[in-house]
Design a protein around this motif. Structure first.
Motif: not given
Length: 346
Positions: A27-34, A322-343
């Motif tokens: 978020l800081e790299a995107l210019g947010y003041d955190v 573990r490989r199966t988990v990673l194939e079926e899930t997402i990078d949660t940090t990217q979800f956090i960042v995308d959600t913050v940007e949307e809001v």
């Protein structure tokens, strides 16, 4: 004053540092003041220092329900005063009522993350005031129209392979051999708000002896002081390297739900012993078979038998799961960042 959108992040537990630290950087790299506010809990502030995250400590810790209530009142007051002064666009927290309450008073948008259904008191005074509630899709409860789910786990905010590579030198640095079957045994303090009145595994000394008779090396990590009878098994691992140790271990055994999930997501089988359950734990056990749950009423011999059974499974099995988990899930940090940007940007 900067025109950059302002974000407040609050930390009440060491796991919260890990959950948010990559999102703070992005978020800081995107210019947010955190702005980061913390409450002292175990090693939370130590981790913030280690990762070079600037923060302000607003309250201490507590060891009783009365103490926790007093600490929470202080924290709520100080969060509200900071929020009024800073006027943030978005406030982020994990299950934290102070953030939801403060945002409802000053017009900021609160995004509350949680994966803990049994934190009934905290959830009850937080959820009604939150603007957005975000949970893994394994979360049992439907939280209504403000509820957003994602495919994954909180712990993949920092253990996703795009975010974390284990340090293979950890065992050598700790003076341990990688030729032994290594069991990491975790004992918790049971003083979180949703833990008061609960207790942990009985017969720890017997359990350790059973595991060692089976050929395992047991390394103990604990939130409190260990009894002299097995204090010599305690491992002194820097907090920020705990995930390296979990990745190198052959089995995690313990009372910490977070560390059980972390271990499974790293490909290390987890034997979780507790009376507390959650949707994410159930999914890791029944769908991905990287975790096994036992009630704390299980005796030390029963626990040791389950541990030995998990240790007998070939390493490739855990890697494939573990490989199966990673194939079926997402990078949660990217979800956090995308959600913050949307809001924040509407």
């Amino acid at each position: 004053m900067s025109d950059a959108p302002r974000i407040i992040v609050t930390v009440q537990h060491p796991a919260h540092v890990h959950f948010f630290r990559n999102a703070i950087t992005d978020l800081e790299a995107l210019g947010y003041d955190v702005c980061v506010f913390a409450r002292e809990k175990d090693i939370a502030c130590t981790l913030l220092d280690t990762y070079g995250i600037e923060y302000e400590t607003l309250a201490g810790t507590a060891s009783s329900p009365i103490g926790l209530a007093k600490t929470q009142a202080i924290y709520e007051y100080r969060i509200l005063s900071r929020v009024r002064a800073l006027k943030p666009d978005v406030l982020l927290a994990i299950g934290e009522p102070a953030v939801a309450h403060a945002s409802s008073l000053v017009g900021g948008q609160s995004i509350i993350f949680t994966d803990t259904e049994h934190a009934a008191v905290s959830n009850g005074i937080t959820f009604p005031f939150a603007d957005l509630l975000c949970t893994p899709d394994a979360f049992w409860d439907d939280l209504g129209e403000r509820h957003r789910v994602y495919s994954g786990f909180h712990e993949l905010a920092y253990l996703h392979p795009d975010r974390f590579t284990p340090d293979p030198m950890i065992l050598e640095d700790l003076g341990e051999s990688d030729n032994e079957q290594l069991v990491v045994l975790r004992l918790v303090s049971w003083n979180a708000a949703h833990d008061f009145g609960r207790s942990g595994i009985d017969g720890i000394e017997t359990l350790i002896n059973e595991l060692e008779r089976g050929g395992a090396t047991v390394l103990v990590t604990a939130e409190g002081q260990l009894p002299p009878s097995f204090a010599d098994r305690e491992v002194d691992v820097p907090p920020h390297r705990m995930h390296d140790l979990l990745a190198a271990a052959d089995l995690f055994l313990g009372e910490s739900a977070t560390m059980a999930i972390e271990s499974g997501l790293l490909g290390t089988p987890a034997l979780y012993v507790s009376d507390l359950q959650a949707g994410v734990l159930g999914e890791l056990e029944t769908k991905y078979r990287l975790l096994r749950w036992l009630s704390r009423r299980a005796g030390p011999t029963e626990i040791a038998d389950h541990a030995c059974g998990l240790l007998s499974v070939d390493d490739s099995t855990w890697s494939e799961r573990r490989r199966t988990v990673l194939e079926e899930t997402i990078d949660t940090t990217q979800f956090i960042v995308d959600t913050v940007e949307e809001v924040a940007r509407g």
